[in-house]
Enzyme design. Structure first.
Site, short mmCIF file in Angstrom:
data_model
loop_
_atom_site.label_atom_id
_atom_site.label_comp_id
_atom_site.label_asym_id
_atom_site.label_seq_id
_atom_site.Cartn_x
_atom_site.Cartn_y
_atom_site.Cartn_z
N HIS A 37 -12.78 1.44 -2.70
CA HIS A 37 -12.54 1.96 -1.35
C HIS A 37 -13.87 2.65 -0.92
CE1 HIS A 37 -8.13 2.59 -2.93
NE2 HIS A 37 -8.20 1.58 -1.98
N LYS A 66 7.74 5.42 0.18
CA LYS A 66 7.17 4.93 -1.21
C LYS A 66 6.67 6.15 -2.23
CE LYS A 66 2.83 2.11 -1.83
NZ LYS A 66 2.10 1.30 -0.85
N ARG A 104 -9.53 -8.23 -2.26
CA ARG A 104 -9.98 -8.25 -3.50
C ARG A 104 -9.68 -10.09 -4.19
NH1 ARG A 104 -7.11 -3.37 -5.48
NH2 ARG A 104 -5.66 -4.25 -3.88
N SER A 137 -6.23 1.37 -7.36
CA SER A 137 -5.49 2.49 -7.57
C SER A 137 -4.62 2.54 -8.64
CB SER A 137 -4.91 3.04 -6.15
OG SER A 137 -5.86 3.33 -5.23
P1 ADP Z 1 -2.14 -0.37 0.10
O1 ADP Z 1 -2.24 -0.02 1.58
O2 ADP Z 1 -1.59 -1.95 -0.07
O3 ADP Z 1 -1.34 0.46 -0.54
P2 ADP Z 1 -4.67 0.42 -0.88
O4 ADP Z 1 -4.43 1.84 -0.56
O5 ADP Z 1 -4.64 0.16 -2.52
O6 ADP Z 1 -3.77 -0.61 -0.21
O7 ADP Z 1 -5.94 -0.02 -0.47
C1 ADP Z 1 -6.19 -0.21 1.06
C2 ADP Z 1 -7.22 -1.06 1.32
O8 ADP Z 1 -8.18 -1.09 0.61
C3 ADP Z 1 -6.51 -2.53 1.26
O9 ADP Z 1 -7.13 -3.08 2.37
C4 ADP Z 1 -7.08 -2.82 -0.28
O10 ADP Z 1 -7.13 -4.43 -0.28
C5 ADP Z 1 -8.36 -2.33 0.04
N1 ADP Z 1 -8.90 -1.97 -1.55
C6 ADP Z 1 -8.20 -1.65 -2.70
N2 ADP Z 1 -9.09 -1.65 -3.58
C7 ADP Z 1 -10.15 -2.27 -3.27
C8 ADP Z 1 -11.53 -2.35 -3.82
N3 ADP Z 1 -11.43 -2.41 -5.31
N4 ADP Z 1 -12.52 -2.97 -3.20
C9 ADP Z 1 -12.24 -3.13 -2.00
N5 ADP Z 1 -11.35 -2.85 -1.20
C10 ADP Z 1 -10.18 -2.49 -1.83
#
Ligand code: ADP
Length: 171
Positions: A28, A52, A101, A139
């Protein structure tokens, strides 16, 4: 342009980078920095969804993000509840930034982007491919490693690793 002037970004205006961030990972963080290269204002928006189940509360997730990122002009951390497009509209943003990803992300993201476009045609979803180092970082996998007391070096900012150890009783 003088030396003291910051490099111009490619796009003026506000982009929103929404997510659960439960917790924020280095994947992130990398995406946020790349987002700031493109947009002059970026809001990292933590989704508060009472239905959630998350390991960290919304406030904890937002606070971890603030601790993990340097203070930087144009960068803001916020949280929102309800429809993302309503939040985007309220903030006057025209872009939603998401990371992609492995192909596994694609279908879910396509569905969400299409739905958001239908709900609010004025807001565009833009995707950035994950840097290869973080291709398999999520995560969820971080939470799993942390649950069993595994090493988190290089996966999350140090402050997040500490918060995980405290939360899961490994400190
Ligand atoms: P969600 O909203 O599906 O719960 P996350 O909080 O896991 O998603 O992630 C928020 C955003 O960051 C999403 O667009 C996800 O694809 C992206 N993301 C998650 N992990 C990574 C990573 N390792 N590298 C780049 N982007 C990521």
């Amino acid at each position: 342009m003088t030396d003291s002037e910051p490099e111009p970004t490619l796009c003026e205006g506000l982009a929103i980078y929404p997510g659960s961030f439960d917790p924020i990972t280095n994947g992130h963080v990398e995406l946020i920095f790349r987002g700031l290269e493109v947009f002059d204002r970026l809001v990292v928006a933590v989704a508060h969804n009472p239905r959630k189940q998350t390991l960290f509360t919304t406030d904890e997730r937002a606070e971890m993000i603030r601790q993990a990122l340097p203070e930087r002009k144009g960068l803001e951390v916020d949280s929102f509840e309800g429809l993302l497009v309503d939040y985007a509209r309220a903030r006057g943003a025209h872009v939603i930034l998401r990371g992609l990803r492995a192909v596994a992300d694609f279908e879910y993201e396509l569905q969400m982007a299409n739905m958001n476009k239908k709900l609010c045609p004025g807001v565009e979803t833009l995707f950035m491919m994950t840097g290869e180092r973080y291709f398999f970082l999520s995560s969820q996998s971080v939470r799993e490693v942390a649950t069993f007391g595994g090493p988190l070096d290089g996966l999350v900012p140090e402050t997040v690793a500490e918060a995980l150890r405290r939360k899961l009783g490994h400190d």
